[in-house]
Design an enzyme around this catalytic site. Structure first.
Site, PDB file in Angstrom:
ATOM      1  N   LEU A 141       1.012  -1.205   0.046  1.00  0.00           N
ATOM      2  CA  LEU A 141      -0.058  -0.031  -0.002  1.00  0.00           C
ATOM      3  C   LEU A 141       0.894   1.132   0.068  1.00  0.00           C
ATOM      4  O   LEU A 141       1.984   1.263   0.602  1.00  0.00           O
ATOM      5  CB  LEU A 141      -0.881   0.084   1.399  1.00  0.00           C
ATOM      6  CG  LEU A 141      -1.897  -1.277   1.416  1.00  0.00           C
ATOM      7  CD1 LEU A 141      -2.618  -0.844   2.893  1.00  0.00           C
ATOM      8  CD2 LEU A 141      -2.854  -1.156   0.317  1.00  0.00           C
ATOM      9  N   ASP A 142       0.245   2.304  -0.751  1.00  0.00           N
ATOM     10  CA  ASP A 142       0.993   3.612  -0.509  1.00  0.00           C
ATOM     11  C   ASP A 142       1.206   3.963   0.861  1.00  0.00           C
ATOM     12  O   ASP A 142       0.503   3.662   1.689  1.00  0.00           O
ATOM     13  CB  ASP A 142       0.359   4.668  -1.172  1.00  0.00           C
ATOM     14  CG  ASP A 142       0.334   4.262  -2.834  1.00  0.00           C
ATOM     15  OD1 ASP A 142       1.191   3.706  -3.473  1.00  0.00           O
ATOM     16  OD2 ASP A 142      -0.700   4.820  -3.139  1.00  0.00           O
ATOM     17  N   THR A 143       2.240   4.789   1.308  1.00  0.00           N
ATOM     18  CA  THR A 143       2.610   5.457   2.542  1.00  0.00           C
ATOM     19  C   THR A 143       1.483   5.802   3.242  1.00  0.00           C
ATOM     20  O   THR A 143       1.057   5.620   4.595  1.00  0.00           O
ATOM     21  CB  THR A 143       3.776   6.274   2.655  1.00  0.00           C
ATOM     22  OG1 THR A 143       4.842   5.511   2.258  1.00  0.00           O
ATOM     23  CG2 THR A 143       3.806   6.740   4.060  1.00  0.00           C
ATOM     24  N   ARG A 252      -6.455   6.143  -6.609  1.00  0.00           N
ATOM     25  CA  ARG A 252      -6.291   7.484  -6.479  1.00  0.00           C
ATOM     26  C   ARG A 252      -6.285   8.335  -7.879  1.00  0.00           C
ATOM     27  O   ARG A 252      -6.736   9.506  -7.816  1.00  0.00           O
ATOM     28  CB  ARG A 252      -4.857   7.895  -5.943  1.00  0.00           C
ATOM     29  CG  ARG A 252      -4.708   7.394  -4.429  1.00  0.00           C
ATOM     30  CD  ARG A 252      -3.317   7.021  -3.834  1.00  0.00           C
ATOM     31  NE  ARG A 252      -2.701   8.473  -3.898  1.00  0.00           N
ATOM     32  CZ  ARG A 252      -1.442   8.749  -3.769  1.00  0.00           C
ATOM     33  NH1 ARG A 252      -0.486   7.533  -3.699  1.00  0.00           N
ATOM     34  NH2 ARG A 252      -0.851   9.611  -3.531  1.00  0.00           N
TER      35      ARG A 252
END
Length: 315
Positions: A141-143, A252
């Site tokens: 997952l993205d930060t 996103r």
């Protein structure tokens, strides 16, 4: 890290690019790591700082100093890091990553990652997978994104679940709070590729947008609004988002492309909100357990405050 010095041969000259020649002498590194080394001035040809696109000169002496190898970025266990385990058995586990924590290290010596906490709690992941930066991790997952992350304790389990991801038979459900009002369910499909103008950002392209080293990848995102009255974020909508593909920044980028960027996501126009990350949460994942051949449905134990609901499933 490794240092190498050699004299350019006729075979090297035929490669036409110096970075290809050096990469062939350093099998423990990667193209990305070597590109950074060139940018940092660590590669020389006949004593002069070299660029990665320089042409190898016959008989020249090339010296590459302190070039990072992939193993230099290998995760080291950090037992003091907190780790919320949602599920575990003999074959795999699911953990809940908080927003603001990186899944794995990017730079050498980086600490505080989910991978370091996972490795400390479950040492078996250390020998699993094809990337020492992501021991056992089946996806990332993205930060700024919170939620479920799966990890495998053996390579057969790892390969089996990765194949489900590749075949798009595993289903992931996210929650996203977006700018604007969304009243109807919908879907977004199309191709994404890395932006050449903004590093770390994806962009929508057509199928012909593929370039060597930067392919256009097909992605589909399905969404439906969720009733949520308890939110401190007026002018926004909570969405239940389903994906089967797993392209970088898929949700996103695609939600932003229809005018509904995720709040807190400065990269895609959702800035202006005080959040520890962005309002995107990996809520559940459904897949077939390779060890038991049973269907698994795992959910996070709690939802972020920005969701404004106790459960998007009506539980």
């Amino acid at each position: 890290m490794q240092t190498v010095e050699f004299t350019v041969t006729a075979e090297d000259v035929a490669c036409k690019r110096l970075d290809k020649v050096v990469l062939g002498r350093l099998p423990g590194t990667t193209r990305a790591l070597l590109s950074d080394a060139f940018a940092d001035g660590l590669v020389f040809q006949n004593g002069r700082r070299a660029d990665k696109s320089d042409v190898p000169q016959l008989g020249a002496v090339v010296r590459a100093e302190r070039i990072p190898e992939l193993t230099d970025r290998a995760v080291k266990p950090e037992p003091d890091l907190p780790l919320e385990v949602v599920y575990s058995d003999a074959d795999l586990c699911a953990v809940d990553k908080p927003a603001g924590q990186a899944c794995h290290p990017i730079s050498i010596g980086e600490k505080g990652t989910l991978a370091a906490a996972l490795f400390a709690r479950f040492p078996a992941v250390g020998d699993v997978g094809d990337n020492p930066q992501m021991p056992g991790l089946l996806h990332r997952l993205d930060t700024g994104t919170s939620g479920l992350v799966l990890a495998a304790f053996s390579n057969p389990i790892y390969r089996s679940i990765r194949e489900q991801f590749s075949r798009h038979t595993a289903r992931k459900i996210y929650l996203a709070r977006v700018r604007g009002t969304v009243t109807k369910a919908g879907g977004i499909s199309g191709y994404l590729a890395h932006s050449s103008s903004f590093r770390g950002r994806m962009r929508m392209v057509d199928g012909s947008g593929s370039r060597r080293g930067n392919p256009a990848l097909f992605a589909e995102t399905f969404y439906q609004p969720v009733v949520s009255d308890r939110t401190p974020y007026p002018g926004t909508t909570l969405l239940r988002v389903t994906i089967y593909t797993g392209v970088t920044h898929q949700i996103r980028c695609q939600l932003a492309s229809i005018g509904h960027p995720i709040i807190g996501d400065c990269t895609y126009g959702g800035d202006g909100w005080n959040l520890p990350g962005h309002a995107l949460h990996a809520y559940s994942i459904q897949f077939i357990h390779p060890g038991t051949n049973q269907a698994m449905l795992l959910r996070t134990l709690r939802l972020p405050a920005w969701a404004g609901v106790e459960s998007p499933d009506g539980r």
